[in-house]
Structure formats: C-alpha cells, structure tokens
Design an enzyme around this catalytic site. Structure first.
Site, PDB file in Angstrom:
ATOM      1  N   SER A   1      38.782  43.109  42.798  1.00  0.00           N
ATOM      2  CA  SER A   1      37.794  43.939  43.484  1.00  0.00           C
ATOM      3  C   SER A   1      38.087  44.024  44.981  1.00  0.00           C
ATOM      4  CB  SER A   1      36.409  43.341  43.278  1.00  0.00           C
ATOM      5  OG  SER A   1      36.372  42.036  43.817  1.00  0.00           O
TER       6      SER A   1
ATOM      7  N   GLU B   1      45.892  45.166  45.138  1.00  0.00           N
ATOM      8  CA  GLU B   1      45.644  46.303  44.233  1.00  0.00           C
ATOM      9  C   GLU B   1      44.161  46.242  43.907  1.00  0.00           C
ATOM     10  OE1 GLU B   1      47.696  48.573  43.492  1.00  0.00           O
ATOM     11  OE2 GLU B   1      49.614  47.694  44.028  1.00  0.00           O
TER      12      GLU B   1
ATOM     13  N   LYS C   1      47.276  32.582  38.892  1.00  0.00           N
ATOM     14  CA  LYS C   1      45.892  32.357  38.446  1.00  0.00           C
ATOM     15  C   LYS C   1      45.295  33.586  37.759  1.00  0.00           C
ATOM     16  CE  LYS C   1      41.648  32.522  40.001  1.00  0.00           C
ATOM     17  NZ  LYS C   1      40.987  32.767  38.716  1.00  0.00           N
TER      18      LYS C   1
END
Ligand code: NAD
Length: 484
Positions: free
Chosen positions: A235, A257, A181
């Site tokens: 985020s 990450e 996605k």
C-alpha cells in the site's frame, strides 16, 4: 512438500512474537498458525545474508553458474505447480485457473532473469580531458555494475508467489543476498519456494525467509542499518512509512510498487464486444485485489448506457465461489479486515447517494465474498472515486470528449495503469502520451510480460520491476578512472 506438510511445518517454525493465525478466506476457517519471527530473527537473517555477501559465495559465483541455479529454480517451480497452486488457492482465495497461471508466470521470472546473469555490463571510454584539474591528460574510464550486499524484499498478500519471484529472481541474478518477507496473511507458498531455492543450489544464507507481521518483522528490516536497499510492493501508506524508516536509518535505497486507481476510457467508436468483457475482467479479477485493476471506467456518452448495462450483466454472470467449488470464476476477499474495508466504502457510497446498478453487498454464505459491484453517479471528489478500494467495485462515469476523458482519468493521486478503447489510432497514441500512468493499454488491458518494465507514476511507486530495469534496480554503478 505436500499441502499438509506445509500447514504442519509452519507451526513448528521458531519465533518470539505473537501467534498469527492463517485462514482459508473462502470458508473463514483457520487452517494453521505460526509464530511471528520477531526482530531478533531479522537481525540474525541480515547477519547471515551479510556474511554470504562478504564471503562472495553467491555474488562471486561465475555468472553462468548463477544462471544455471536460477534456471533450476524455474524448473522446480514448474514441477511443484500443483502443490503451489493448491496452497495459493487455499490461502489467497485464487480460483484454480488463476493460481496455476500465477505459478507459471512466477517460474518464468527465474528463467527470464537466468538470462540476465551473464549480461551485466558497464561502459568503457577513452577520455582525453583536463577535467576538473585543468591539466590535459588521458585516462581509461569504465563502469562496474555491482550488487547491493543485503536487500530486503517485502510484499503483500494479493499475489504471494508472483511477488516473491518478481523480486527474488532479479535480486539473485544481480548477485544480492536478501531477507524476504511475505505478507503475514499468506506465508504458505513461501515455505515451498524456500525449499526449492535450496534444492536448486542457492547457497544457505543467501535468501533468508522471514515470516511475521509488518510492524515487527517488516519494520525491523526497513530500519536495519545493514540492509542497503528495500524493494517493496504494497500500500501507498506503508510505502510512505518505509521511505521514512530509510530516512531515519541508513538512507537505504527504496523501490516501491504501490496502489492504484486505474482509469479505463471507452470511446464511442470502441469495439464494445472486446472493451466491455476486458474492462469487466480487468476490474473484477481476483475480486478486485490486483493493483492494476481498472476501478474507474469512463464511457463516452454515446455508449455509456451500453457500457453500464454490459458491465452489470457480466458482474451478475460471474460465479463466485471457493477454489474447490465447481465453476468458480472469482474467489473471496482475503480477510475479514479487507471485507470490512470494502463494505465500509460501499456504505459510504450509499450514504453519498451513488446508484448501485448491481452488487453492493456481501454474499449470504461463509467466506469473504462481495458481489461484483457496478456504481454510477459517483462524485469525482468522493472517497469512492479517489481512494483505492481493493475490492470488486467499479464506478462508471460519462464523458463528452477526449479532453474531458483525459482530465477525469488524470484526476488521481495514483498513476499505476490506464487503458483506452478506441478505433481511432491517432487518438489512441495521443492519449497514451497524455495519461499520467506507468502502464498504458491501447485496446488491451491487464497485459504483462517479463521483458517489459513495470512501475507507477505519481504515488503509485518509485522505480521499476521486470525487464532490464528490474535487474538494474538491484545494481549500483561504480565509475573507475585509470591514468594511461
Ligand atoms: P500492506 O502495505 O499493508 O502490506 C504489504 C507488506 O508490507 C506486507 O508484507 C506487510 O506485512 C508489510 N508491512 C506492513 N507494515 C509495514 C511496515 N511498517 N514496515 C515494513 N513492512 C510493513 O499492503 P497489503 O494490504 O498487504 O496489499 C495491498 C496493497 O498492495 C494495495 O495497495 C495494492 O495496490 C498494493 N499492490 C501493489 C502492486 C504493484 O505492483 N504496484 C502489486 C500488488 C499489490
């Protein structure tokens, strides 16, 4: 596929949710739209991926054959560089040079991980032990490295092709099936990559593209009981939501990450001819929308004024513009939402009494452009110092000595990257050990290579991408004991 055919094709993709507009951030014009795929499409894609895992069509393919397919993907990405780079510029606002470089690096992910397909191996041991039985015996023990059946790959808008390839190449090399996605803001290049996968020989259903919102498609992936692992870039806030979703669903494995607020330390003895341009590039590149941007610069008192002046001069010399405008060095922010966020931080800073050396405002033109901004007199307790802005905004702060520099650099909940500029080699290596960051640059900044792992300390992440660590993250270890 041409750029126009991608813009047309995405409109035709089926979906059950809202219509999501896609913008050119350099002009604020809507360039196309698509339907949110919705949770039903996620269920269907996971079912397809699971079927391919159970049939063994991909993970059962001889590793040398899988390697050839991955290599072909890399070659096809190269052959489609122009279209991919143009779309990345159009949709993500990257200047052409950066967009082309991103495509090249992305192709290389597939060639690099093609090499790993044939090198997935465990360990073997002859064991003479009573073990927990207390009865002395002889066994042959070995480990198998096995792919997860279905993994979910979710990533942000700031490097759409890069993140697609950084995740998909190692997961395919490991033998995983996946649902993929991209961010809802930047779905376009994924359509070309999807076509390339199929042309290169990745069997149908092995890598399933889903385009939709995070709170619909993304959340459905992270909650799905048949998704065994999620690899996420984005985020810290959403990373935390994904960990929670894993906890209340099937305890799926999660690698993250996440964000950063990376420090750059410039000592009195640094070569300023290198340090200042690199620090400037390292904070303003892609309008500050790179996770590793060095958005907190600490300069020793002897060079502080020179560093501030040098950064301001470089900021003022950078030509902002859309990818089709001549000489553009920096593009726009991705969206109105991001523009509002960045301007909000700048307003907050002004009311906190920071000094705006240069910038601090948006450009008086169409497009989400913010003038590269250098701030001083920023309190270390302020939101500007502590939070990730993800825009072209840098705070410059003076320090007296090494201990103070390290303390300031480590005063963050993030720990993604850090840089030190000094000619004193002993100090450089001492500092590398003391900085709490997943990547440390000594007299260099923004380095990347496929062979080296990348990951964050503290709230910048869990686990690693790239290098051998990058494929290990898609493999489980099984230990087999055989009585001799
Ligand atoms: P984001 O976290 O808002 O979105 C990232 C992805 O997560 C998108 O695909 C989004 O649709 C999806 N998502 C949103 N809500 C979700 C949910 N509840 N469940 C599942 N998926 C969901 O991030 P962003 O604003 O698109 O990107 C900027 C952030 O990404 C910055 O914090 C930046 O530092 C980070 N980033 C980190 C790295 C790294 O390698 N450490 C690299 C690039 C960007």
């Amino acid at each position: 596929m041409t750029v126009q055919s991608v813009l047309d094709e995405i409109r035709e993709r089926p979906g059950t949710g809202d219509v999501i507009p896609v913008f050119n951030p350099a002009t604020e014009e809507q360039i196309t739209e698509f339907k949110d795929c919705g949770p039903e499409a996620v269920n269907a894609a996971v079912a397809r991926a699971k079927e391919t895992a159970e049939s063994g069509v991909w993970k059962g393919m001889p590793p040398s054959e899988r390697a050839k397919v991955l290599w072909r993907v890399g070659e096809l990405i190269d052959q489609n560089t122009d279209e991919l780079a143009e779309l990345e510029s159009l949709n993500a606002g990257m200047v052409p040079m950066q967009a082309k470089a991103t495509v090249t690096v992305s192709a290389e992910f597939f060639r690099y991980y093609a090499g790993w397909c044939t090198k997935i191996e465990g360990i073997a041991s002859d064991v003479h032990t009573g073990g927990l039985t207390g009865i002395d015996s002889h066994q042959h023990a070995y480990t198998l490295k096995e792919p997860y059946d279905v993994v979910g790959l979710i990533f942000p808008w700031n490097g759409p092709i890069f993140n697609f390839c950084a995740k998909l190449a190692p997961s395919l090399a490991a033998g995983c099936s996946s649902v993929v996605k991209p961010a809802e803001e930047t779905p376009l290049t994924a359509l070309i990559l999807d076509r390339i996968l199929s042309e290169a020989g990745v069997p149908d259903g092995v890598a399933n593209l889903l385009i939709g919102y995070g709170h619909t498609a993304g959340a459905a992936i992270t909650a799905h009981p048949d998704v065994e692992k999620v690899a996420f870039t984005g985020s810290t806030e959403v990373g935390r939501a994904i960990v929670q979703a894993s906890g209340v669903s099937n305890l799926k494995k999660v690698t993250l990450e996440l964000g950063g607020k990376s420090p750059v330390l410039i000592f009195d003895d640094a070569d300023l001819n290198l340090a200042v341009p690199m620090a400037s590039f390292g904070t303003f590149v892609h309008s500050g929308q790179a996770c590793v941007c060095g958005s907190r610069i600490f300069a020793q008192r002897g060079v502080y004024d020179q560093v501030v002046e040098g950064l301001a001069n470089m900021a003022n010399a950078m030509k902002l513009g859309g990818p089709t405008e001549d000489g553009s060095m920096i593009g726009p922010l991705i969206s109105q939402k991001q523009l509002t966020r960045v301007l909000g931080y700048l307003d907050q800073g002004k009311s906190d009494g920071v000094d705006v050396v240069t910038g601090g405002h948006r450009l008086d033109r169409k497009g989400y452009f913010v003038h590269p901004t250098v701030l001083t007199n920023v309190a270390t307790t302020s939101r500007l110092f502590q939070e990730e802005i993800f825009g072209p905004v840098v705070s410059v702060i003076p320090f007296d000595d090494e201990d103070e520099a390290v303390a300031l650099a480590n005063d963050s909940t993030y720990g993604l990257a850090a840089t030190a500029w000094t000619k004193d080699l002993g100090r450089a290596h001492r500092i590398a050990k003391r900085l709490k960051a997943g990547t440390v640059g000594l007299n260099c900044q923004m380095q990347f290579d496929h062979s080296m792992p990348f990951g964050g300390y503290k709230q910048s992440g869990w686990g690693y991408e790239s290098g051998k660590a990058g494929i290990d993250t898609y493999l489980q270890t099984k230990i087999v004991w055989a009585q001799m």
